[in-house]
Scaffold this motif. Structure first.
Motif, PDB file in Angstrom:
ATOM      1  N   ASN A   1       0.768  -1.248  -0.192  1.00 31.42           N
ATOM      2  CA  ASN A   1       0.058   0.118  -0.021  1.00 31.42           C
ATOM      3  C   ASN A   1       0.861   1.230   0.121  1.00 31.42           C
TER       4      ASN A   1
ATOM      5  N   VAL B   1      -4.944   0.043   7.415  1.00 29.81           N
ATOM      6  CA  VAL B   1      -3.523   0.426   6.724  1.00 29.81           C
ATOM      7  C   VAL B   1      -2.934   1.634   8.085  1.00 29.81           C
TER       8      VAL B   1
ATOM      9  N   GLU C   1     -11.783   0.274   3.782  1.00 26.93           N
ATOM     10  CA  GLU C   1     -10.741   0.597   4.946  1.00 26.93           C
ATOM     11  C   GLU C   1     -10.715   1.429   5.643  1.00 26.93           C
TER      12      GLU C   1
ATOM     13  N   ARG D   1      -7.774   3.818   7.543  1.00 24.29           N
ATOM     14  CA  ARG D   1      -6.165   4.054   7.142  1.00 24.29           C
ATOM     15  C   ARG D   1      -5.726   5.398   7.982  1.00 24.29           C
TER      16      ARG D   1
ATOM     17  N   TRP E   1      -3.195   8.473   8.058  1.00 24.26           N
ATOM     18  CA  TRP E   1      -2.279   9.364   7.341  1.00 24.26           C
ATOM     19  C   TRP E   1      -1.507  10.300   7.993  1.00 24.26           C
TER      20      TRP E   1
END
Length: 353
Positions: free
Chosen positions: A31, A64, A281, A283, A285
Motif C-alpha cells: 500500500n 492501513v 478500509e 487508514r 495518514w
C-alpha cells in the motif's frame, strides 16, 4: 509521506539488534508505493489504537497504519569524517534520512567489548557528534568559498546567504550541532537562508533522538543524558521478546517498550495523524503538524488539495462514542471545514472535491 529514521551508533552498542527488534513484524508495504526496500531498511507501523477501534466500528475490510522506515546505518568510528572505517558510506546514508536515532550503550557487560574499552555514554555521544560536525564543517567551508565569490560578483541575495553560512560555521566550530545555531528560526524564515541551508544538507541539522541501551528502563541516568530527547530500551530483552508467546511474557512479567521508540520518532519529526474510515478500509495518514485541510488532503491525492471544496471532520473519540458516520451527521456532530482549517491529531476526515 515517506519518513526515514537512521539508526546510528558506535560498533557493539546494539544497533543491529534494535533494528531486528523493530522489524520483527514486517508491514505489508504493497500500500506504500513510495517504499523502495533494501536489506537494511525496515518499514515499521506506528502503534495507533484509534485506528483499530475505527476499523472495528466500520467493519473495514482493510486496516492501513501510518509507517516509519528505519535504516540500519553502518557503525561509525573515530575518523569517519575522513573516511575511516565505513565513514564515507555512513555519511552518504545518513544524508538520506529525515532524523537520526543515535543508539548509546549504557549497560555493563564484560563479554561484549566496547570499541573504546570503557562504558562512557557521554563520551560516545561526543565521538559521534564530533564526526558529524567535522563532516558538516567541510561542507560549510566549501559553501562559504562559493558564496563569497557570489558576494564579490554582487549576486542578489548572496550577502544574506553568507551571513547564514557564517553563523552555522561558528556554531560547528564551537562543537555544537547545526540545529543548535542561535537565530536558526530566523534564517529558515528568510528565503535566501532557507535555500542555502537546504543546499548544504547538513547532517547535524537533522533532529536527533537518543536511544539509551540500558539494563533497566527505569534507570535514572546522568542529567546530561536525561535532558536530551531520548527513549530507554533494554535492547537485548527486546530481541528475546520477539519469539516469546504472550503467555510467557506475562508469566515472566516482561513488557516490550519498543513502541516507545516508534512513537517518539514519529513525534520527533513534528508529525500527526488524521484518519479515514469506511467499509473498504480504515487508514492513518501522516502529515506535518499545522497542516491545513487541503494540505492534509494532498497526503491522499494531489486532487484533494488542488480541487478542495471542503472537509467533513469529527474527532475519532466522538465518532466512536456515537457509533457511525451517518448517525454523527444526523446529530450534527460532523463539522464542515474550509481551506483555513488546521487539522488536529485524531481527526477523522471525509474530503469533498
Amino acid at each position: 509521506m515517506s519518513l526515514k529514521i537512521g539508526i546510528v551508533g558506535l560498533p557493539n552498542v546494539g544497533k543491529s539488534t534494535l533494528f531486528k527488534a523493530l522489524t520483527k513484524n514486517p508491514v505489508d508495504i504493497s500500500n506504500y508505493p513510495f517504499c523502495t526496500i533494501e536489506p537494511n531498511v525496515g518499514v515499521v507501523k506506528v502503534p495507533d489504537e484509534r485506528l483499530e477501534k475505527l476499523a472495528k466500528m466500520s467493519d473495514s475490510a482493510k486496516v492501513v497504519p501510518a509507517v516509519v522506515e528505519f535504516v540500519d546505518i553502518a557503525g561509525i568510528v573515530k575518523g569517519a569524517s575522513e573516511g575511516e572505517g565505513l565513514g564515507n558510506k555512513f555519511l552518504a546514508n545518513i544524508r538520506e534520512v529525515d532524523a537520526i536515532a543515535e543508539v548509546v550503550r549504557v549497560f555493563e557487560n564484560e563479554k561484549i567489548t566496547h570499541v573504546h574499552d570503557k562504558i562512557d555514554p557521554i563520551g560516545d555521544i561526543e565521538t559521534i557528534n564530533t564526526e558529524l560536525i567535522l563532516a558538516d564543517l567541510e561542507t560549510v567551508n566549501k559553501t562559504k568559498a562559493r558564496v563569497e565569490k557570489d558576494v564579490r560578483g554582487n549576486k542578489k541575495g548572496a550577502n544574506k546567504q553568507l551571513e547564514a553560512v557564517e553563523k552555522i560555521k561558528k556554531t560547528l566550530e564551537n562543537g555544537n550541532l547545526a540545529n543548535e545555531t542561535e537565530g536558526l528560526e530566523e534564517i529558515m524564515k528568510e528565503e535566501n537562508g532557507k535555500k542555502i541551508m537546504r543546499g548544504m544538507s547538513l547532517l547535524t541539522m537533522k533532529p536527533f533522538l537518543f536511544v539509551y541501551n540500558v539494563a533497566d528502563v527505569e534507570q535514572k541516568l546522568a542529567d546530561e543524558l536525561e535532558k536530551r530527547k531520548h527513549v530507554k530500551l533494554d535492547i537485548k530483552i527486546e530481541e528475546e521478546l520477539i519469539d516469546m508467546s504472550e503467555e510467557d511474557k506475562k508469566e515472566m512479567g516482561l513488557i516490550s517498550h519498543i513502541d516507545d521508540l516508534v512513537v517518539a520518532a514519529y513525534d520527533l519529526l513534528g508529525l500527526i495523524t488524521f484518519l479515514t474510515t469506511g467499509k473498504d478500509e480504515s487508514r492513518a495518514w501522516t502529515i506535518k503538524r499545522g497542516s491545513t485541510a487541503p494540505e492534509a488532503g494532498a497526503a491522499i491525492h494531489t486532487d484533494f488539495q488542488e480541487k478542495f471544496i471542503k472537509a467533513d471532520v469529527i474527532q475519532w473519540n466522538k465518532l466512536l462514542e456515537i457509533g457511525s458516520w451517518g448517525k454523527a451527521r444526523d446529530l450534527g456532530e460532523i463539522k464542515s471545514a474550509g481551506k483555513d482549517y488546521i487539522v488536529r491529531n485524531g481527526d477523522v476526515i471525509e474530503f469533498k472535491i
